[in-house]
Design a protein around this motif. Sequence first.
Motif, PDB file in Angstrom:
ATOM      1  N   TYR A 250       7.662  23.153  -7.447  1.00 30.66           N
ATOM      2  CA  TYR A 250       6.208  23.042  -7.720  1.00 30.66           C
ATOM      3  C   TYR A 250       5.994  22.575  -8.975  1.00 30.66           C
ATOM      4  CZ  TYR A 250       5.630  24.740  -3.106  1.00 30.66           C
ATOM      5  OH  TYR A 250       5.631  24.824  -1.728  1.00 30.66           O
ATOM      6  N   LEU A 251       4.944  21.677  -9.438  1.00 30.05           N
ATOM      7  CA  LEU A 251       4.577  21.653 -10.826  1.00 30.05           C
ATOM      8  C   LEU A 251       3.366  21.992 -10.981  1.00 30.05           C
ATOM      9  CD1 LEU A 251       5.863  17.901 -11.066  1.00 30.05           C
ATOM     10  CD2 LEU A 251       7.263  20.005 -11.392  1.00 30.05           C
ATOM     11  N   ASP A 252       3.098  23.023 -11.888  1.00 23.61           N
ATOM     12  CA  ASP A 252       1.854  23.758 -12.166  1.00 23.61           C
ATOM     13  C   ASP A 252       1.449  23.406 -13.575  1.00 23.61           C
ATOM     14  OD1 ASP A 252       1.822  24.762  -9.364  1.00 23.61           O
ATOM     15  OD2 ASP A 252       2.721  26.705 -10.178  1.00 23.61           O
ATOM     16  N   ALA A 253       0.142  23.307 -13.763  1.00 25.59           N
ATOM     17  CA  ALA A 253      -0.387  23.137 -15.306  1.00 25.59           C
ATOM     18  C   ALA A 253      -0.040  24.559 -15.870  1.00 25.59           C
ATOM     19  CB  ALA A 253      -1.890  22.853 -15.271  1.00 25.59           C
ATOM     20  N   ALA A 254       0.409  24.284 -17.069  1.00 20.59           N
ATOM     21  CA  ALA A 254       0.970  25.607 -17.916  1.00 20.59           C
ATOM     22  C   ALA A 254      -0.335  26.634 -18.352  1.00 20.59           C
ATOM     23  CB  ALA A 254       1.476  25.140 -19.338  1.00 20.59           C
ATOM     24  N   HIS A 255      -1.623  26.061 -18.222  1.00 15.34           N
ATOM     25  CA  HIS A 255      -2.617  27.177 -18.222  1.00 15.34           C
ATOM     26  C   HIS A 255      -3.023  27.659 -17.197  1.00 15.34           C
ATOM     27  CE1 HIS A 255      -5.027  23.757 -16.657  1.00 15.34           C
ATOM     28  NE2 HIS A 255      -4.576  23.338 -17.370  1.00 15.34           N
ATOM     29  N   SER A 256      -2.587  27.216 -15.790  1.00 17.25           N
ATOM     30  CA  SER A 256      -2.565  28.163 -14.717  1.00 17.25           C
ATOM     31  C   SER A 256      -4.297  27.825 -14.114  1.00 17.25           C
ATOM     32  CB  SER A 256      -2.237  29.622 -14.658  1.00 17.25           C
ATOM     33  OG  SER A 256      -0.689  29.810 -14.861  1.00 17.25           O
ATOM     34  N   GLN A 257      -4.760  26.962 -14.629  1.00 18.81           N
ATOM     35  CA  GLN A 257      -6.194  26.886 -14.377  1.00 18.81           C
ATOM     36  C   GLN A 257      -7.229  27.884 -15.018  1.00 18.81           C
ATOM     37  OE1 GLN A 257      -7.133  23.988 -13.112  1.00 18.81           O
ATOM     38  NE2 GLN A 257      -4.761  23.586 -12.908  1.00 18.81           N
ATOM     39  N   VAL A 258      -6.739  28.431 -16.121  1.00 17.32           N
ATOM     40  CA  VAL A 258      -7.304  29.372 -16.715  1.00 17.32           C
ATOM     41  C   VAL A 258      -8.259  28.949 -18.033  1.00 17.32           C
ATOM     42  CG1 VAL A 258      -7.398  31.703 -17.668  1.00 17.32           C
ATOM     43  CG2 VAL A 258      -6.270  31.226 -15.756  1.00 17.32           C
ATOM     44  N   TYR A 259      -9.463  29.104 -17.947  1.00 15.47           N
ATOM     45  CA  TYR A 259     -10.286  28.451 -19.017  1.00 15.47           C
ATOM     46  C   TYR A 259     -11.285  29.500 -19.618  1.00 15.47           C
ATOM     47  CZ  TYR A 259      -8.660  24.255 -16.861  1.00 15.47           C
ATOM     48  OH  TYR A 259      -7.707  23.245 -16.061  1.00 15.47           O
ATOM     49  N   THR A 260     -11.896  29.185 -20.973  1.00 12.31           N
ATOM     50  CA  THR A 260     -12.957  29.815 -21.500  1.00 12.31           C
ATOM     51  C   THR A 260     -14.022  28.440 -21.599  1.00 12.31           C
ATOM     52  OG1 THR A 260     -12.313  29.052 -23.934  1.00 12.31           O
ATOM     53  CG2 THR A 260     -11.643  31.149 -23.028  1.00 12.31           C
ATOM     54  N   LEU A 261     -15.194  28.835 -21.363  1.00 12.56           N
ATOM     55  CA  LEU A 261     -16.020  27.985 -21.415  1.00 12.56           C
ATOM     56  C   LEU A 261     -16.958  27.903 -22.737  1.00 12.56           C
ATOM     57  CD1 LEU A 261     -15.291  27.673 -18.415  1.00 12.56           C
ATOM     58  CD2 LEU A 261     -17.784  27.489 -17.769  1.00 12.56           C
TER      59      LEU A 261
ATOM     60  N   ARG B 286     -28.104  22.443 -23.981  1.00 10.94           N
ATOM     61  CA  ARG B 286     -27.495  23.639 -23.923  1.00 10.94           C
ATOM     62  C   ARG B 286     -26.450  23.524 -22.406  1.00 10.94           C
ATOM     63  NH1 ARG B 286     -29.566  28.111 -26.889  1.00 10.94           N
ATOM     64  NH2 ARG B 286     -31.025  27.143 -28.399  1.00 10.94           N
ATOM     65  N   GLU B 287     -26.864  22.527 -21.574  1.00  9.13           N
ATOM     66  CA  GLU B 287     -26.161  22.538 -20.140  1.00  9.13           C
ATOM     67  C   GLU B 287     -24.765  21.870 -20.482  1.00  9.13           C
ATOM     68  OE1 GLU B 287     -30.139  23.641 -20.616  1.00  9.13           O
ATOM     69  OE2 GLU B 287     -29.518  21.527 -20.875  1.00  9.13           O
ATOM     70  N   VAL B 288     -24.489  21.364 -21.480  1.00 11.46           N
ATOM     71  CA  VAL B 288     -23.174  20.848 -21.487  1.00 11.46           C
ATOM     72  C   VAL B 288     -22.114  21.568 -22.117  1.00 11.46           C
ATOM     73  CG1 VAL B 288     -21.924  18.815 -22.586  1.00 11.46           C
ATOM     74  CG2 VAL B 288     -24.249  18.473 -21.947  1.00 11.46           C
ATOM     75  N   TRP B 289     -20.758  21.832 -21.441  1.00 10.55           N
ATOM     76  CA  TRP B 289     -20.054  22.752 -21.645  1.00 10.55           C
ATOM     77  C   TRP B 289     -18.688  22.021 -21.940  1.00 10.55           C
ATOM     78  CZ3 TRP B 289     -21.443  27.985 -21.894  1.00 10.55           C
ATOM     79  CH2 TRP B 289     -22.820  28.273 -21.461  1.00 10.55           C
ATOM     80  N   SER B 290     -17.761  22.498 -22.648  1.00 11.89           N
ATOM     81  CA  SER B 290     -16.488  22.324 -23.038  1.00 11.89           C
ATOM     82  C   SER B 290     -15.535  23.277 -22.154  1.00 11.89           C
ATOM     83  CB  SER B 290     -16.044  21.942 -24.495  1.00 11.89           C
ATOM     84  OG  SER B 290     -15.991  23.213 -25.069  1.00 11.89           O
ATOM     85  N   ILE B 291     -14.564  22.676 -21.431  1.00 13.49           N
ATOM     86  CA  ILE B 291     -13.524  23.705 -20.739  1.00 13.49           C
ATOM     87  C   ILE B 291     -12.288  23.754 -21.588  1.00 13.49           C
ATOM     88  CG2 ILE B 291     -14.385  23.465 -18.279  1.00 13.49           C
ATOM     89  CD1 ILE B 291     -12.243  21.713 -17.605  1.00 13.49           C
ATOM     90  N   ASN B 292     -11.871  24.819 -22.002  1.00 16.56           N
ATOM     91  CA  ASN B 292     -10.695  25.132 -22.788  1.00 16.56           C
ATOM     92  C   ASN B 292      -9.636  25.728 -22.092  1.00 16.56           C
ATOM     93  OD1 ASN B 292     -12.868  24.403 -25.149  1.00 16.56           O
ATOM     94  ND2 ASN B 292     -13.618  26.218 -24.624  1.00 16.56           N
ATOM     95  N   PRO B 293      -8.625  25.184 -21.918  1.00 14.31           N
ATOM     96  CA  PRO B 293      -7.350  25.664 -21.362  1.00 14.31           C
ATOM     97  C   PRO B 293      -6.773  26.715 -22.230  1.00 14.31           C
ATOM     98  CG  PRO B 293      -6.768  23.734 -22.162  1.00 14.31           C
ATOM     99  CD  PRO B 293      -8.148  23.870 -22.249  1.00 14.31           C
ATOM    100  N   LEU B 294      -6.510  28.043 -21.488  1.00 13.86           N
ATOM    101  CA  LEU B 294      -5.792  29.237 -22.233  1.00 13.86           C
ATOM    102  C   LEU B 294      -4.170  28.961 -21.963  1.00 13.86           C
ATOM    103  CD1 LEU B 294      -8.304  31.955 -21.371  1.00 13.86           C
ATOM    104  CD2 LEU B 294      -7.583  30.935 -23.740  1.00 13.86           C
TER     105      LEU B 294
END
Length: 269
Positions: free
Chosen positions: A111-122, A238-246
Motif C-alpha cells: 500500500y502507498l500511503d502519504a508520509a504525513h498520514s493525512q495529519v495536518y494543522t490548519l 478569515r475563512e481561508v485556511w492553509s492545510i499543513n501536513p505534519l
Amino acid sequence: DLMGKLSLTTDKRGWEVWRFVEMGGGKLRIVSWMHSQFCISCNHEGKVSTIGIGKAEEGCDEWTVEKAPDGHEGVVIKSVACAKKILCRHDGEGGGLSTMQEFEGDCGLWYLDAAHSQVYTLTSLYHKRSIGPFPYVTDNMKQSDQFVLQMIDDEGSVRLYHKSNGMYLGSNEEGEVEFVTLSDNDDTEQSAELWKMEQSIDGGYTFSSKTHGGLLSLSKDEVNPKLCTVTAMTDDKREVWSINPLLPRAISSGKIKTFAIGTSVAVGT
C-alpha cells in the motif's frame, strides 16, 4: 538504518519514508527520504539492498508500480532488470525484502500511503494564526492542534478529527464551533460534523458546514481569537485556511519545507 540495511517495521517515521523518482518510460527509483544518496536496488540474482545513486548496474535500481491483480488491493512493485522481479516481504530472521518470480499473494502486495498520514494543522492563510489550543487560534505554531483530514467522498466532504481529543469539529447555527462525536447524532443528522472542503482562488481552502452552510472562520477578537462560523466570506478573508501536513519527527526542518504531499510510504500487507 545508517548503514543502508533494509528491514521492516510497524513505525511510520522518517526512516520509513521513500520517494518515487520518475526515470521515464514508466520506470522509477525508490529513494530514501532520510538518506537521499541511497535507493533500493535488486541485482540479477534477486537480492534486494540499498545502493548509492548511480552506482547500480543498468536497470537494477529501476522499478515499475502496477495495480494489484484482480481480487487484491494495493500495488505490485516489479524490478526492471531482475528475472525474479516482484518485490516482496519475507518473514525470516529479522524480516526484510526479497523478490519472487510470480505473484504469490499478500507478501507481494504494497500500500502507498502519504508520509504525513493525512495529519495536518490548519492555519489562517491571511492572518497567520493556527487552530489551537481548541477552540482558540494562536500565532504560536508550537501550540497548533493536529487534525486528521478524513475524506468521505469525491465531492469534497470531509471530517476534521482532533487527534488529542478523539472528537470531531462541529458547529451550530449560532456560529459556535464545538467538539462532537458520531454518536452525538442520530441517523437522520449524521452529516452534523461533515464539512465541504473547497479550494479557494487564493490558494487556500474553505470549510463550510454541510448542515447549515456556515464557513469555518476565526473571530475578530485580537486578544483571544477563537473559532466560529459565519454566513459569508468576510472582507479580510478569515475563512481561508492553509492545510499543513505534519511529517514524521525524524525528518529535518529543512526537508520539511521541500516535502511534497505526494511523497509515499510503502507499507507491506
